[in-house]
Design a protein around this motif. Structure first.
Motif, short mmCIF file in Angstrom:
data_model
loop_
_atom_site.label_atom_id
_atom_site.label_comp_id
_atom_site.label_asym_id
_atom_site.label_seq_id
_atom_site.Cartn_x
_atom_site.Cartn_y
_atom_site.Cartn_z
N LEU A 168 9.41 16.08 42.73
CA LEU A 168 8.50 14.98 42.40
C LEU A 168 9.34 13.79 41.96
O LEU A 168 10.35 13.95 41.27
N LEU A 169 8.88 12.60 42.36
CA LEU A 169 9.53 11.36 41.93
C LEU A 169 8.84 10.89 40.65
O LEU A 169 7.72 10.38 40.68
N THR A 170 9.49 11.11 39.52
CA THR A 170 8.94 10.74 38.22
C THR A 170 9.92 9.83 37.49
O THR A 170 11.12 10.12 37.45
N ASP A 171 9.40 8.75 36.95
CA ASP A 171 10.22 7.77 36.22
C ASP A 171 11.42 7.32 37.05
O ASP A 171 12.52 7.09 36.54
N THR A 227 -1.12 12.80 39.26
CA THR A 227 -0.75 14.04 38.59
C THR A 227 -0.79 15.20 39.58
O THR A 227 -1.82 15.46 40.21
N VAL A 228 0.34 15.89 39.70
CA VAL A 228 0.48 16.99 40.66
C VAL A 228 0.90 18.25 39.91
O VAL A 228 1.81 18.21 39.07
N GLY A 229 0.21 19.37 40.21
CA GLY A 229 0.54 20.63 39.56
C GLY A 229 0.71 21.79 40.53
O GLY A 229 1.06 22.90 40.13
N GLN A 273 2.71 17.17 36.50
CA GLN A 273 3.48 15.97 36.17
C GLN A 273 2.93 14.78 36.96
O GLN A 273 2.42 14.95 38.07
N THR A 274 3.06 13.60 36.38
CA THR A 274 2.63 12.39 37.07
C THR A 274 3.79 11.85 37.89
O THR A 274 4.89 11.66 37.38
N ALA A 275 3.53 11.61 39.17
CA ALA A 275 4.59 11.22 40.09
C ALA A 275 4.10 10.11 41.02
O ALA A 275 2.90 9.93 41.22
N VAL A 322 5.84 12.50 50.86
CA VAL A 322 4.56 11.81 50.77
C VAL A 322 4.63 10.83 49.60
O VAL A 322 5.05 11.20 48.50
N THR A 323 4.26 9.58 49.84
CA THR A 323 4.27 8.54 48.81
C THR A 323 2.83 8.21 48.44
O THR A 323 2.02 7.89 49.30
N PHE A 324 2.52 8.27 47.15
CA PHE A 324 1.16 8.04 46.68
C PHE A 324 0.85 6.55 46.56
O PHE A 324 1.74 5.74 46.32
N ASP A 325 -0.44 6.22 46.67
CA ASP A 325 -0.88 4.84 46.47
C ASP A 325 -0.68 4.38 45.03
O ASP A 325 -0.46 3.20 44.76
N GLU A 326 -0.78 5.33 44.10
CA GLU A 326 -0.66 5.06 42.67
C GLU A 326 -0.14 6.32 41.99
O GLU A 326 -0.17 7.41 42.58
#
Length: 283
Positions: free
Chosen positions: A227-230, A199-201, A254-256, A192-196
């Protein structure tokens, strides 16, 4: 052997006729009568992923000779169509019917748009109305987000079926869940790809579970949550030896920009990856 001027003229005329009739992509020839139509007067579009919407393009030849012809479909941004070109051989009196899907991102301003179709000297202007994006008040972060998969066992088991809001397996085999298309081959993945950045926990996975196909016999038994982060994928949770219909994976938020489930094994053995629903939450 010599050829009379009359025969040479007939041969040349035949070549010209063949080129006019069978050369794809050519402009409308004299006497050619292409037609354009649609099965609807207006296309209604919901700006959400996986929405099934569009129109049936009716591309015909009302002339007396067969032709190869092209129809070009143009949609204004940010609308997209499933195909921008229909190229076909059209016998006299024949109308080709082609389904054209129309989609729009969730951020599309609601309002009226126009899709244009042209073929030869024929033009079709088709009104499109984009509805307001639905409000997601469920807390489920992946609802109405873009979804993709390593493979899809289409048409009955699309990736979209795993984010349609239905946790049950009631519609399994009828679009209500994802099943990969590579039997006996693991790993697979559902993304799943987010619009922006989001933060997912917690990620909840509902695998196939019904009276006929219980989770302990047919559901997923092992997977990783990433999660795709940085710009890189990070494993944030792992599930092993699962036999239940639902498994929740909680981790430090984490923000992803995207999340994916990498499937590793099934309770049925090396067969398929089966996900009835995937959900994610901030905590």
């Amino acid at each position: 052997m010599t050829t009379s001027p009359g025969l040479r003229g007939l041969a040349a005329a035949a070549v010209v006729l063949l080129c006019a009739v069978f050369a794809p992509g050519r402009a409308a020839a004299a006497g050619q009568q292409l037609t354009l139509g649609s099965d609807v007067g207006q296309v209604l579009v919901d700006p959400v992923p996986c929405a099934v919407q569009g129109f049936q393009l009716q591309f015909g030849n009302a002339g007396s000779a067969a032709v190869y012809a092209d129809a070009f479909i143009d949609a204004p941004a940010p609308l997209t169509v499933s195909r921008s070109l229909v190229s076909s051989y059209l016998p006299p009196g024949y109308t080709l019917k082609v389904e054209i899907d129309v989609s729009a991102p969730r951020t599309t301003p609601p309002g009226d748009y126009t899709i244009s179709v042209h073929a030869g000297d024929q033009q079709l202007s088709l009104p499109v109305h984009v509805n307001a994006a639905p409000i997601n008040d469920t807390g489920n972060l992946v609802r109405y987000m873009q979804v993709s998969a390593s493979s899809e066992n289409l048409p009955n088991y699309p990736a979209c079926g795993a984010v349609d809001g239905d946790r049950t397996s009631a519609k399994w085999g009828a679009g209500g869940g994802w099943n990969d298309a590579t039997k006996g081959s693991f790993p697979d993945w559902l993304q799943v790809t987010f619009d922006e950045p989001t933060t997912v926990g917690r990620v909840d996975l509902y695998t196939l579970d019904s009276a006929k196909y219980p989770a302990a016999g047919y559901g997923l038994s092992a997977w990783d949550v990433e999660l795709l982060t940085d710009g890189s994928w990070q494993t944030v949770a792992q599930v092993r030896d699962n036999t239940a219909a639902e498994a929740a994976s909680a981790f430090t938020p984490q923000t992803a920009t995207a999340l994916r489930v990498v499937t590793l094994a099934s309770n049925e053995g090396p067969t398929y990856s089966r996900v009835a629903e995937l959900e994610a939450y901030a905590s």
